[in-house]
Write an enzyme that holds these catalytic residues in place. Structure first.
Site, PDB file in Angstrom:
ATOM      1  N   ASP A 184      87.054  17.890  60.731  1.00  0.00           N
ATOM      2  CA  ASP A 184      87.814  17.598  61.949  1.00  0.00           C
ATOM      3  C   ASP A 184      89.274  17.945  61.707  1.00  0.00           C
ATOM      4  OD1 ASP A 184      88.510  16.740  64.439  1.00  0.00           O
ATOM      5  OD2 ASP A 184      87.938  14.648  64.148  1.00  0.00           O
ATOM      6  N   ASP A 244      87.851  21.152  68.006  1.00  0.00           N
ATOM      7  CA  ASP A 244      88.498  20.904  66.722  1.00  0.00           C
ATOM      8  C   ASP A 244      87.606  20.212  65.692  1.00  0.00           C
ATOM      9  OD1 ASP A 244      88.362  18.483  67.979  1.00  0.00           O
ATOM     10  OD2 ASP A 244      90.443  17.908  67.632  1.00  0.00           O
ATOM     11  N   GLU A 245      86.289  20.204  65.903  1.00  0.00           N
ATOM     12  CA  GLU A 245      85.423  19.581  64.902  1.00  0.00           C
ATOM     13  C   GLU A 245      84.139  20.377  64.703  1.00  0.00           C
ATOM     14  OE1 GLU A 245      83.800  15.696  65.782  1.00  0.00           O
ATOM     15  OE2 GLU A 245      84.008  16.034  67.935  1.00  0.00           O
TER      16      GLU A 245
END
Length: 382
Positions: free
Chosen positions: A9, A102-103
């Site tokens: 993340d 974003d992960e």
């Protein structure tokens, strides 16, 4: 074979992207979001110390942290850097799932015989930071749930390994809110009967949980006990959803064409939200009466908001429809999809818009997809 699942993340991704562009933003309370009526899309750790959180109304955030610097957010920058991070990871890992902008989930099962999974993960995270300049945290464990919770506990810039024998000791003292599927309502429900830690939740009989919260009770019990068989689903940029209309009679009625495109965008956006997808590329397609076909596309920050998608689709139509000639077909496609929720597109959303989507989706789920919609997408002539 023992599973080795990594959750990665990006740390305060939007904030980190802005600081990459402007070094003067480092070390200060920073809020990414819309205007006074908007909500917080992301905030720096300096702002979090004052109680600021994502999805909080901007007015409340600025009351808590009046000295914070507010940046509206750069759609193109975040999407571009997200794609760059994705490329760095995909070059090094055989099975990658992009869970949101974003992960990521990585399946390294079986790789211990070649190279230690934890050491390999450290090198991947180092490569991401070296090639993009962005900080990243990760956790390695036996399944997606434990690794995701681990990442949250390891931040910022954390590196954590939770071995199988360590899962229960790691999970037990944590709040039930740390379990990904537990929202505010479920937490309040559990809290009222004294269930506040994961250990307490793990000891509740499955049937009791099913009676309390329905069909998700068993899944919640499994997660509280560190059990999660969900696979890492390989990420593909090629996934898309689309729709098109071939007219029985060729037309150049601009009002009708724009109404149709707006309606298409709304229905596709609803489908995105229902299936928990976000799109970053909008493609408009037209076919003239002489069968000439033209397309135009535009990239945006990952979103499933129909007011954003409809606006861009109409802008693309205005750019691609350049001849004074009748059309026989209009199509709309959303592509470059990733799994995620609408909360990632908070840059320009107001509280009212967020509540509107929740209400409209509820009505559509209950009464059908055509039960409610924006006036611009309805055909009043029917």
């Amino acid at each position: 074979m023992k599973r080795a699942i990594v959750h990665m993340d990006m740390d305060t991704f939007f904030v980190s992207c802005e600081r990459l562009q402007n070094r003067e933003l480092k070390g200060i309370p920073l809020i990414i979001g819309g205007g006074d009526r908007g909500v917080v899309a992301s905030c720096s750790y300096e702002a979090r110390k004052f109680g600021v959180r994502s999805a909080m109304p901007m007015r409340m955030a600025l009351r808590l942290c009046p000295d914070a610097k507010v940046v509206k957010g750069d759609y193109e920058l975040y999407s571009r850097l997200s794609h760059l991070v994705t490329e760095v990871i995909q070059e090094r890992v055989p099975v990658v799932e992009k869970a949101s902008i974003d992960e990521f989930y990585l399946d390294l099962s079986g790789m211990d015989k070649f190279f230690g999974c934890y050491q390999w993960t450290k090198e991947i995270s180092a490569a991401v930071t070296k090639e993009t300049g962005l900080p990243i945290s990760f956790a390695l464990s036996t399944n997606k749930t434990v690794s995701k919770i681990g990442t949250g506990e390891s931040k910022p810039v954390g590196k954590l390994e939770i071995k199988e024998s360590e899962i229960k000791p790691f999970l037990n003292p944590l709040s039930v809110k740390k379990i990904p599927m537990v929202g505010d309502k479920t937490f309040q429900l559990l809290s009222r009967i004294g269930i506040r830690t994961i250990q307490t939740l793990s000891e509740v009989p499955v049937l009791v949980l099913q009676q309390m919260i329905g069909v998700n009770g068993k899944e919640l019990w499994k997660k509280a006990n560190g059990i999660d068989e969900n696979p890492v689903v390989p990420y593909s940029e090629r996934k898309s959803i689309s729709t098109e209309r071939t007219f029985s009679t060729d037309t150049m009625d601009l009002l009708e064409l724009k109404r149709l495109i707006s309606g298409m965008a709304e229905k596709l956006a609803y489908q995105l939200r229902q299936e928990k997808w976000l799109t970053s590329t909008i493609v408009i397609k037209i076919r003239y009466a002489n069968f000439d076909t033209e397309t135009k596309q535009h990239r945006v920050a990952y979103t499933s908001a129909d007011h954003t998608l409809s606006r861009i689709a109409l802008e693309l139509f205005n750019k691609v429809y350049t001849r004074r000639m009748r059309l026989r077909l209009v199509g709309l496609r959303f592509t470059d999809l990733v799994h995620g929720n609408h909360q990632m597109n908070l840059f320009e959303d107001t509280e009212e818009q967020m509540n509107l989507y929740q209400t409209m989706d509820y009505l559509k789920n209950r009464f059908g997809a055509d039960a409610v919609g924006r006036a611009s997408g309805f055909d009043f002539g029917k």
